[in-house]
Design a protein around this motif. Structure first.
Motif, PDB file in Angstrom:
ATOM      1  N   PRO A  16      15.051 -13.602 -21.920  1.00 42.61           N
ATOM      2  CA  PRO A  16      13.780 -13.955 -22.572  1.00 42.61           C
ATOM      3  C   PRO A  16      13.944 -14.007 -24.085  1.00 42.61           C
ATOM      4  CG  PRO A  16      13.788 -11.622 -22.015  1.00 42.61           C
ATOM      5  CD  PRO A  16      15.071 -12.192 -21.457  1.00 42.61           C
ATOM      6  N   SER A  17      13.058 -14.748 -24.743  1.00 46.51           N
ATOM      7  CA  SER A  17      12.961 -14.676 -26.211  1.00 46.51           C
ATOM      8  C   SER A  17      12.407 -13.298 -26.581  1.00 46.51           C
ATOM      9  CB  SER A  17      12.014 -15.757 -26.721  1.00 46.51           C
ATOM     10  OG  SER A  17      10.674 -15.432 -26.342  1.00 46.51           O
ATOM     11  N   ALA A  18      12.419 -12.974 -27.849  1.00 46.27           N
ATOM     12  CA  ALA A  18      11.903 -11.664 -28.281  1.00 46.27           C
ATOM     13  C   ALA A  18      10.441 -11.483 -27.866  1.00 46.27           C
ATOM     14  CB  ALA A  18      12.058 -11.508 -29.793  1.00 46.27           C
ATOM     15  N   GLY A  19       9.648 -12.518 -28.060  1.00 45.17           N
ATOM     16  CA  GLY A  19       8.231 -12.422 -27.696  1.00 45.17           C
ATOM     17  C   GLY A  19       8.046 -12.312 -26.198  1.00 45.17           C
ATOM     18  N   GLU A  20       8.798 -13.126 -25.460  1.00 47.39           N
ATOM     19  CA  GLU A  20       8.716 -13.048 -24.004  1.00 47.39           C
ATOM     20  C   GLU A  20       9.124 -11.660 -23.503  1.00 47.39           C
ATOM     21  OE1 GLU A  20       9.731 -17.678 -22.706  1.00 47.39           O
ATOM     22  OE2 GLU A  20      11.375 -16.312 -23.214  1.00 47.39           O
ATOM     23  N   ALA A  21      10.163 -11.096 -24.121  1.00 49.44           N
ATOM     24  CA  ALA A  21      10.620  -9.771 -23.701  1.00 49.44           C
ATOM     25  C   ALA A  21       9.534  -8.725 -23.936  1.00 49.44           C
ATOM     26  CB  ALA A  21      11.901  -9.382 -24.438  1.00 49.44           C
ATOM     27  N   ARG A  22       8.821  -8.850 -25.072  1.00 46.26           N
ATOM     28  CA  ARG A  22       7.796  -7.845 -25.359  1.00 46.26           C
ATOM     29  C   ARG A  22       6.632  -7.931 -24.393  1.00 46.26           C
ATOM     30  NH1 ARG A  22       5.400  -6.709 -30.778  1.00 46.26           N
ATOM     31  NH2 ARG A  22       4.657  -4.910 -29.568  1.00 46.26           N
ATOM     32  N   ILE A  23       6.200  -9.139 -24.099  1.00 48.07           N
ATOM     33  CA  ILE A  23       5.047  -9.253 -23.201  1.00 48.07           C
ATOM     34  C   ILE A  23       5.452  -8.920 -21.765  1.00 48.07           C
ATOM     35  CG2 ILE A  23       5.161 -11.723 -22.571  1.00 48.07           C
ATOM     36  CD1 ILE A  23       1.952 -10.098 -23.751  1.00 48.07           C
ATOM     37  N   PHE A  24       6.671  -9.287 -21.379  1.00 52.75           N
ATOM     38  CA  PHE A  24       7.128  -8.952 -20.023  1.00 52.75           C
ATOM     39  C   PHE A  24       7.225  -7.433 -19.866  1.00 52.75           C
ATOM     40  CE2 PHE A  24      10.474  -8.668 -16.641  1.00 52.75           C
ATOM     41  CZ  PHE A  24       9.777  -9.323 -15.640  1.00 52.75           C
ATOM     42  N   ASN A  25       7.769  -6.756 -20.866  1.00 57.99           N
ATOM     43  CA  ASN A  25       7.798  -5.291 -20.839  1.00 57.99           C
ATOM     44  C   ASN A  25       6.383  -4.704 -20.796  1.00 57.99           C
ATOM     45  OD1 ASN A  25      10.433  -3.541 -21.213  1.00 57.99           O
ATOM     46  ND2 ASN A  25      10.854  -5.500 -22.200  1.00 57.99           N
ATOM     47  N   ALA A  26       5.464  -5.294 -21.562  1.00 52.74           N
ATOM     48  CA  ALA A  26       4.087  -4.769 -21.578  1.00 52.74           C
ATOM     49  C   ALA A  26       3.424  -4.902 -20.211  1.00 52.74           C
ATOM     50  CB  ALA A  26       3.257  -5.483 -22.649  1.00 52.74           C
ATOM     51  N   VAL A  27       3.709  -6.008 -19.509  1.00 51.27           N
ATOM     52  CA  VAL A  27       3.178  -6.177 -18.158  1.00 51.27           C
ATOM     53  C   VAL A  27       3.751  -5.101 -17.232  1.00 51.27           C
ATOM     54  CG1 VAL A  27       3.249  -7.676 -16.113  1.00 51.27           C
ATOM     55  CG2 VAL A  27       2.676  -8.635 -18.354  1.00 51.27           C
ATOM     56  N   LEU A  28       5.059  -4.880 -17.328  1.00 57.08           N
ATOM     57  CA  LEU A  28       5.688  -3.843 -16.490  1.00 57.08           C
ATOM     58  C   LEU A  28       5.092  -2.471 -16.786  1.00 57.08           C
ATOM     59  CD1 LEU A  28       9.426  -4.999 -16.726  1.00 57.08           C
ATOM     60  CD2 LEU A  28       7.966  -5.115 -14.702  1.00 57.08           C
ATOM     61  N   VAL A  29       4.861  -2.182 -18.058  1.00 57.13           N
ATOM     62  CA  VAL A  29       4.264  -0.901 -18.447  1.00 57.13           C
ATOM     63  C   VAL A  29       2.837  -0.792 -17.911  1.00 57.13           C
ATOM     64  CG1 VAL A  29       3.436   0.435 -20.433  1.00 57.13           C
ATOM     65  CG2 VAL A  29       5.737  -0.591 -20.470  1.00 57.13           C
ATOM     66  N   ALA A  30       2.098  -1.895 -17.994  1.00 52.22           N
ATOM     67  CA  ALA A  30       0.688  -1.888 -17.594  1.00 52.22           C
ATOM     68  C   ALA A  30       0.506  -1.502 -16.135  1.00 52.22           C
ATOM     69  CB  ALA A  30       0.070  -3.267 -17.848  1.00 52.22           C
ATOM     70  N   LEU A  31       1.462  -1.913 -15.290  1.00 53.19           N
ATOM     71  CA  LEU A  31       1.275  -1.767 -13.851  1.00 53.19           C
ATOM     72  C   LEU A  31       1.979  -0.555 -13.255  1.00 53.19           C
ATOM     73  CD1 LEU A  31       1.858  -5.508 -13.062  1.00 53.19           C
ATOM     74  CD2 LEU A  31      -0.340  -4.334 -13.025  1.00 53.19           C
ATOM     75  N   ALA A  32       2.705   0.200 -14.090  1.00 49.34           N
ATOM     76  CA  ALA A  32       3.582   1.239 -13.544  1.00 49.34           C
ATOM     77  C   ALA A  32       2.818   2.347 -12.828  1.00 49.34           C
ATOM     78  CB  ALA A  32       4.447   1.822 -14.653  1.00 49.34           C
ATOM     79  N   ASP A  33       1.704   2.767 -13.391  1.00 51.61           N
ATOM     80  CA  ASP A  33       1.018   3.875 -12.734  1.00 51.61           C
ATOM     81  C   ASP A  33      -0.406   4.014 -13.240  1.00 51.61           C
ATOM     82  OD1 ASP A  33       1.830   6.107 -10.800  1.00 51.61           O
ATOM     83  OD2 ASP A  33       0.489   7.074 -12.233  1.00 51.61           O
ATOM     84  N   HIS A  34      -1.297   4.456 -12.362  1.00 52.92           N
ATOM     85  CA  HIS A  34      -2.578   4.957 -12.857  1.00 52.92           C
ATOM     86  C   HIS A  34      -3.124   6.083 -11.979  1.00 52.92           C
ATOM     87  CE1 HIS A  34      -4.787   1.887 -10.309  1.00 52.92           C
ATOM     88  NE2 HIS A  34      -3.656   1.273 -10.490  1.00 52.92           N
ATOM     89  N   GLY A  35      -2.220   6.984 -11.619  1.00 53.54           N
ATOM     90  CA  GLY A  35      -2.686   8.204 -10.977  1.00 53.54           C
ATOM     91  C   GLY A  35      -2.404   8.298  -9.500  1.00 53.54           C
ATOM     92  N   LEU A  36      -3.213   9.117  -8.816  1.00 52.42           N
ATOM     93  CA  LEU A  36      -2.960   9.427  -7.406  1.00 52.42           C
ATOM     94  C   LEU A  36      -3.497   8.330  -6.496  1.00 52.42           C
ATOM     95  CD1 LEU A  36      -3.699  13.234  -7.541  1.00 52.42           C
ATOM     96  CD2 LEU A  36      -1.473  12.139  -7.280  1.00 52.42           C
ATOM     97  N   THR A  37      -2.951   7.136  -6.672  1.00 51.77           N
ATOM     98  CA  THR A  37      -3.347   5.991  -5.868  1.00 51.77           C
ATOM     99  C   THR A  37      -2.757   6.097  -4.463  1.00 51.77           C
ATOM    100  OG1 THR A  37      -1.404   4.858  -6.668  1.00 51.77           O
ATOM    101  CG2 THR A  37      -3.432   4.494  -7.891  1.00 51.77           C
ATOM    102  N   PRO A  38      -3.233   5.260  -3.544  1.00 48.63           N
ATOM    103  CA  PRO A  38      -2.654   5.274  -2.193  1.00 48.63           C
ATOM    104  C   PRO A  38      -1.137   5.123  -2.184  1.00 48.63           C
ATOM    105  CG  PRO A  38      -4.690   4.043  -2.172  1.00 48.63           C
ATOM    106  CD  PRO A  38      -4.428   4.399  -3.617  1.00 48.63           C
ATOM    107  N   THR A  39      -0.579   4.309  -3.061  1.00 47.84           N
ATOM    108  CA  THR A  39       0.885   4.162  -3.069  1.00 47.84           C
ATOM    109  C   THR A  39       1.563   5.474  -3.454  1.00 47.84           C
ATOM    110  OG1 THR A  39       0.864   3.303  -5.329  1.00 47.84           O
ATOM    111  CG2 THR A  39       0.873   1.690  -3.576  1.00 47.84           C
ATOM    112  N   ALA A  40       1.033   6.163  -4.470  1.00 54.00           N
ATOM    113  CA  ALA A  40       1.612   7.445  -4.882  1.00 54.00           C
ATOM    114  C   ALA A  40       1.481   8.481  -3.767  1.00 54.00           C
ATOM    115  CB  ALA A  40       0.926   7.946  -6.153  1.00 54.00           C
TER     116      ALA A  40
END
Lengths: 263, 263, 263, 263
Positions: free
Chosen positions: D53-77
């Motif tokens: 990815p370009s620098a900008g693409e890398a930052r937004i792709f990382n931000a998406v990965l960070v956004a979805l990583a966790d939000h607590g005691l969900t059914p998946t957890a």
């Protein structure tokens, strides 16, 4: 050049093959010789061992499968239901999630007991005295390491696992109680808890011993339990589809657990 | 305050419960009323539907489970074997990997056929004329969308899937061939391939229809196939433990596939 | 009365919580403090350890994740592709099938090496002489049992795993080469193969040691590898969706394997 | 003769290959060109798309990965934790159980939104007027079918998902907000709930649109979320190993659920 430019071993299977007109399973014509002729449990036995069970073997193998299928809202059932909550259109995923918990803590006892028994290598010709000696060796080996003997004791069924008595009575009646189970019973008779109390033979220990007597390879002992439990899991998913509890479990967990960041 | 501070719906299950002395499954005492009394296939039926099958229902349900258990080195068997190569001490993981391929392409036909049939809602009172009319509607609906009718045609068994004939003969003999299967047969009789040829009823279509007649909820139709296939997978894993082919498959893939980076 | 009428332990989590307006992860506001501020590898580190990594820790942790992500048509990649062939609409199932092979044989070395090193309990204050003594103990312990030391030797990269040299150079440069890695290097220096040859430190051993130095709990060492490998698996699935090889693998297996029923 | 005696298509991969001295990933030398040079998120992007990815693409792709990583005691957890309770020595199985819940209900929105947007096929040259027209078509198509538009609305974050605003601000700043996201925003502006209220763009919708702009194939959109969520799951398992709640969840379920057999 890559790393894989070498002669490869040949591959062979005895399990199954399709031709344009027939399907073969372990050398049997599936439609003509198995469907409608033998029950599913017996075909499962055939798939694992390469031969159909005798009538007695089929009854005890089915009883083991029935014994392990379900006993309520266990972690495996809950994991499957929670997975179904998020992915109801992929029921295979919910079943997979359910059986993935069939590991060392719960159904592993099965395999662990089987490994202890097959390591002692009793057979039909082993005398009662020799079985007593082998049992004493197993008990002493675990005592010296401070290890629990797999298949003994139960956290809930303190007076004895109701499935064990039934399996043993059936095995005696059907004359399929073989050397592994005879050894397991002697181990049970000799072993005590750290505080000196007798330990009941649990269903995992009884099933593991009986399956060894039936000629099931220890490598797949736990696999037998997994198929059995998969049936229980599908039962839970049928109920979950009709009367879901997945979201309630989720909200309950969120409500009951406190949030305590370490930051 | 979190998001979950609301009243939660109550949870109930009919599947199972343990007490100190007993284990209950769908209201039956597991050790006394099920183990040794009914075969594993029948207990699986009980777990899903809440009632034990009649003798005829038990035979056809077992025949469906037998029909789907295995037919050789399919993608599900290969995925399980390759998983076992990397994780032989977690056989539950290899079984899970195997059943995860039991999705829309292979065993999904099962569920798809069941959904088409239950949407038409035939019952025991539906007349032959009405079944013909419902079948015509299904055929026309798929033709107009250019969609394949699930349960018809087979890539290999061009002359007819050998399992289908056996299942239908059994169902007739046992008198459990009900309205869903009668409708499926009429759909088969009316449908043709795009080139105008008749399409055989495949095992997935026959099994899906028969299971609907047995009262299995379409939500878990695929789950029935998953348990059946899990037995086949354990058969493959027993063989893999004894005579492995996983590494050969790996090296074969590395050798046969060219490496063509896009960079 | 059921078996579960007892007081239950309280539950607590530091991982995450949602409120109506915010999402918290390990005490950080997800949208304001993490997204766009730190890379995904660093957030993964935060999720496991409860703290954000230093710049050097973040670089070596990312390098470990990069090192393990993929190296071609391995059994995990093949299992995922074969699963996708049968269930393309459930990509989570194909990813799961892929990571289920990340077990004791391949990625387990990781965890095994970590357990050997943490059992010796080296820390920043451990002298070189003491490290030598600990290493000798590890080597002797394995030699006496005829056991292989996890992390040493490689079936293909006989001259040394290219990832190992890179990781060690980075760790030295970033000053994050800690006591576990220093111990691992001494073990490597002292150990030899049964035929007396030196054994290279493989990537699993290097990664395991470095992750211990980073404070990752051995209980989840393999979990780090699993997430890394999941990325490789999704790469394979993206290719499989575009240029499938699943059916070719299947037909290849059916063609190459002979059918040899035991009946 | 079997069914598979035909010429097989050739197989090719661009993903990876090992030689005795090197490992190649998408044509890059893994040790020399990727490890330490690019972050894990960027290598994940490379694995999927075949390019860094370009620098900008890398930052937004990382931000998406960070956004979805966790939000607590969900059914998946919870599913992962309950699986770990039964199989703590197979952490890959617990991770797999966790990601198997990343299906149509939760993370599927991701893929569903992506499919709606790519079906409209906007590109960099599409005018604002044309985007408005495409958006109106999407809104009308869903309204006429009574279907919800994927990516709009959120059960908890009624005032807007905090991740969405952050992602959009970043994308604008980095100049990677492309035609799919521009279309998604217009869909959001035009759509209303059945009761006429505006619907916020949720994180799934924003992530799906941004990933389409980044050139991620819709076939693996959900796969991106799965890898992200796997990191969260490993975080939960690290905590579960240290401070378990699995058994409490189990006993809580057994205690709260009534047993109501239908027999």
């Amino acid at each position: 050049m890559t790393l894989f430019e070498t002669d490869l071993p040949t591959m062979a299977t005895s399990i199954g093959r399709s031709t344009a007109d027939d399907i073969w399973v372990q050398g049997y014509n599936l439609a003509d010789e198995l469907m409608g002729e033998v029950d599913f449990g017996s075909v499962f036995y055939l798939l694992i061992t390469g031969r159909l069970p005798s009538a007695g073997e089929a009854r005890i193998f089915n009883a083991v499968l029935v014994a392990l299928a379900d006993h309520g809202l266990t972690p495996t059932a809950l994991a499957a239901r929670l997975t179904y909550t998020g992915a109801p259109d992929s029921i295979q995923g919910a079943v997979a999630a359910g059986v993935l918990g069939a590991g060392s803590v719960f159904l592993g006892v099965f395999e662990d007991a089987g490994r202890v028994l097959t390591a002692a290598a009793p057979d039909a010709a082993t005398s009662d005295e020799e079985l007593d000696r082998l049992a004493a060796g197993i008990v002493e080996n675990h005592r010296s390491r401070g290890a629990r003997i797999p298949g003994l004791g139960h956290p809930f069924h303190k007076n004895g696992d109701p499935r064990t008595a039934r399996l043993l009575a059936m095995a005696r009646e059907l004359d399929v109680l073989g050397p592994h189970t005879r050894l397991m019973l002697r181990v049970q008779a000799q072993a005590t808890s750290p505080s000196g109390k007798p330990l009941p033979l649990n269903a995992g220990g009884a099933c593991g011993a009986l399956l060894c007597d039936l000629g099931i390879d220890t490598a797949v002992l736990r696999g037998v339990a997994v198929v059995s439990r998969a049936a229980g899991v599908v039962g839970h998913l049928a109920e979950e589809a009709r009367a879901p509890m997945g979201r309630t479990l989720w909200y309950l967990a969120e409500r009951e657990a406190s949030y305590e960041p370490r930051r």
